[in-house]
Design a protein around this motif. Structure first.
Motif: not given
Length: 636
Positions: A261-265, A367-372
């Motif tokens: 699961v990934m969010l970074s551009a 936001r990946h820090e929040i979603i982890r």
């Protein structure tokens, strides 16, 4: 013709679902548009079978609706069919009222759309309002003006309009002007019933306008006897990068991960080919099977450029909308419950040394820090950092990635040439830097199909060039002068794929010392490029450049590494070209080579190109603007 457009085969003359799917396969299309009356909601096996063979359902057309044909009454079956086929949109138009009561019919239609849109938010469905098609004399929507009126009255994020080229031309509308009037609210596009009769230039202009106005999803084409001839004239379907997905999933297998699961551009670009707008897209990739992409409402029209069939739209940005964390949690639980992603070990992004910006570069997402922790909770799994393995696996570019990087390089050349042409005695550094960025963006958008382009130029003149090896560059109000070095550091991104470049010239006639420095730096560049062959280590490439500079007695004037990877990031962490690097180059690596010589009080020289590794004779540059010692000087 626009090669970035994908097409969906649309039913003609009452084609049933089986016939249409077969026709799409025959012509190499990956999508179909189905009519609701051709689908048996009790037996969706034909549709799920199509999905497993690579044919997606781009839209389900509900036809002409009114109180006697109210789609809300059949919503459970519609949602079931949409879920089974990963369809994201329902098409519909308003029935004209009997007895001329058009205002009453329009009021019913608007109320129905509002209520249906609310019910379709959670499952991520869009409603697309369309005008009448051939033979639909009962429709009360016949023009783009009608569509705009309905959109304004409904005013919901998941309600958009269809733009139909044939219908606009038949109705006497200017296609460009009409499409322009729907900017930001185009939810579906079609060539329409007259497509086979239209000049390819007219179709090409329509497709180009869609790209300019932000629509990157499929375009429906009539699946009639002339379909093959039509597709031959306008170009074929383009889908996501299957090679990159296969490499990504192999990395999951090698690292004993059940999914990611990934969010970074950079990671969303790498696996999907789509450059997120603001960093709130979430790529969900199982160890095997199809990937999924969560996108905020409105962005799905752009995200569809990835070619991924499984886009899930969620509402965001309005008062009362769930937080991103809550949205991701609910979406992940749904994907877990439907068997898309499961297991005990899920790959996630670790802390970043530096982050690649999304399209909205002024606000890099963390936001990946929040979603982890959300990932761990929603999937009841251990989360595992696998950034190092991911960087390594994506170092060798696929054919599609190389094509995207060549396109960025062509756009970057615009900036390099603008810099060279703009060198004049008395010009301020900041003015030329701004002109370079302007040229890249104004000429780059639309060039070779690029939809979003950014340029970041830093121009430095005189003694300041001797400091450009530091971890900062800036453009000042200093005026460049004849006889000085002028150096530009340039970053260019086109649809998420980056170039990292430098050019430096003496303005006017160089001194003997300047010429010697420039020739030494160029000798080092050529040596490094020749050493960059498959199987070489990063240390060996660096050593080739360093030996050339040492031989000229300037070794102490070369303080930094020789280069690095480049692609979905301005600086990729593999391969690194520096002393001690054990990174092994392989075919398909794209690397920035940038040896330099810096003499305080005199200036610095660094010409940097991006090159493709593959040839036994050395890496091949992507740039067309050559290195040179100087350009002609001129007075103000």
């Amino acid at each position: 013709m626009n090669t970035l457009t994908r097409y969906a085969a649309a039913a003609t003359n009452g084609d049933d679902a089986d016939t249409l799917i077969d026709r799409a396969k025959q012509h190499g299309l990956d999508a179909v548009e189905l009519r609701w009356k051709s689908i048996d909601p009790r037996n969706l096996s034909v549709l799920t079978g199509a999905r497993s063979s690579g044919v997606n359902v781009a839209a389900i057309d509900l036809g002409v609706v009114d109180a006697d044909h109210d789609p809300r009454a059949d919503l459970p079956n519609l949602l079931s069919a949409a879920n089974a086929t990963s369809c994201r949109r329902l098409l519909l138009t308003q029935r004209r009222a009997a007895g001329g009561a058009d205002a009453e019919a329009r009021a019913w239609f608007v109320t129905m759309l509002r209520q249906l849109a609310e019910q379709c938010e959670a499952p991520g469905l869009s409603l697309v309002v369309r005008v009448a098609r051939s033979g639909e004399t009962e429709s009360g929507l016949t023009s783009t003006a009608d569509l705009r009126e309905v959109l304004a009255a409904v005013n919901r994020g998941n309600v958009a309009a269809e733009t139909d080229l044939s219908a606009m031309l038949t109705g006497g509308e200017d296609a460009q002007r009409s499409t322009d009037s729907l900017v930001g609210r185009v939810g579906y596009a079609r060539l329409g019933d007259r497509a086979a009769e239209l000049d390819t230039d007219v179709i090409g202009a329509f497709l180009a306008d869609l790209q300019v106005y932000g629509y990157g999803d499929v375009v429906a084409v009539p699946a009639d006897a002339k379909l093959g001839e039509l597709l031959d004239s306008i170009g074929t379907s383009v889908t996501f990068d299957a090679d990159r997905l296969a490499k990504f999933q192999q990395t999951l297998v090698e690292n004993n991960l059940d999914g990611a699961v990934m969010l970074s551009a950079e990671n969303v670009v790498s696996v999907s080919g789509y450059w997120p707008m603001n960093g709130t897209c979430v790529a969900v990739v199982p160890r095997s099977g199809e990937p999924h992409l969560l996108v905020p409402a409105g962005e799905e029209f752009w995200a569809a450029r990835s070619g991924w069939a499984n886009l899930h739209m969620y509402q965001a940005g309005r008062i009362g909308d769930p937080s991103l964390a809550d949205t991701v949690a609910s979406q992940l639980r749904r994907l877990r419950d439907t068997g898309v992603i499961s297991g005990r070990r899920i790959g996630v992004e670790g802390p970043f040394r530096a982050q690649v910006p999304p399209h909205m570069a002024h606000e890099v997402s963390g936001r990946h820090e929040i979603i982890r922790p959300v990932v761990a909770s929603a999937l009841d799994a251990e989360t595992v950092f696998f950034d190092a393995a991911l960087c390594r696996s994506r170092a060798a570019k696929t054919t599609a990635e190389l094509a995207a990087l060549r396109r960025t390089a062509a756009i970057a050349d615009i900036g390099l040439q603008t810099f060279r042409d703009g060198l004049r005695d008395g010009v301020r550094d900041i003015d030329l830097a701004t002109e370079v960025e302007r040229a890249i963006e104004t000429q780059g958008v639309g060039h070779l199909g690029a939809s979003r382009v950014r340029g970041y130029a830093f121009v430095m003149s005189g003694p300041q060039t001797s400091q450009c090896h530091l971890d900062y560059e800036f453009s000042s109000t200093r005026r460049m002068r004849d006889g000085e070095w002028i150096l530009m550091e340039l970053a260019v991104v086109a649809d998420g794929y980056w170039q990292d470049l430098s050019r430096v010239f003496v303005l006017g006639d160089p001194t003997d010392q300047q010429r010697e420095i420039a020739e030494t730096a160029e000798t080092a560049f050529v040596a490094a490029a020749r050493a960059a062959v498959p199987g070489a280590t990063g240390a060996e490439v660096d050593d080739a450049a360093r030996r050339a500079i040492d031989a000229a007695g300037m070794g102490e004037a070369y303080p930094h590494q020789t280069g690095h990877g480049v692609g979905i990031a301005f600086h990729e962490q593999y391969p690194l070209l520096k002393p001690g690097s054990t990174h092994v180059l392989e075919e398909g690596n794209v690397i920035a080579i940038e040896p330099g010589v810096y003499v305080p009080g005199v200036g610095g020289v660094r010409n940097e190109d991006d090159l493709v590794v593959g040839s036994a004779d050395g890496a091949t540059t992507l740039q067309s603007v050559p290195h040179a010692v100087s350009v002609s000087g001129s007075r103000r």
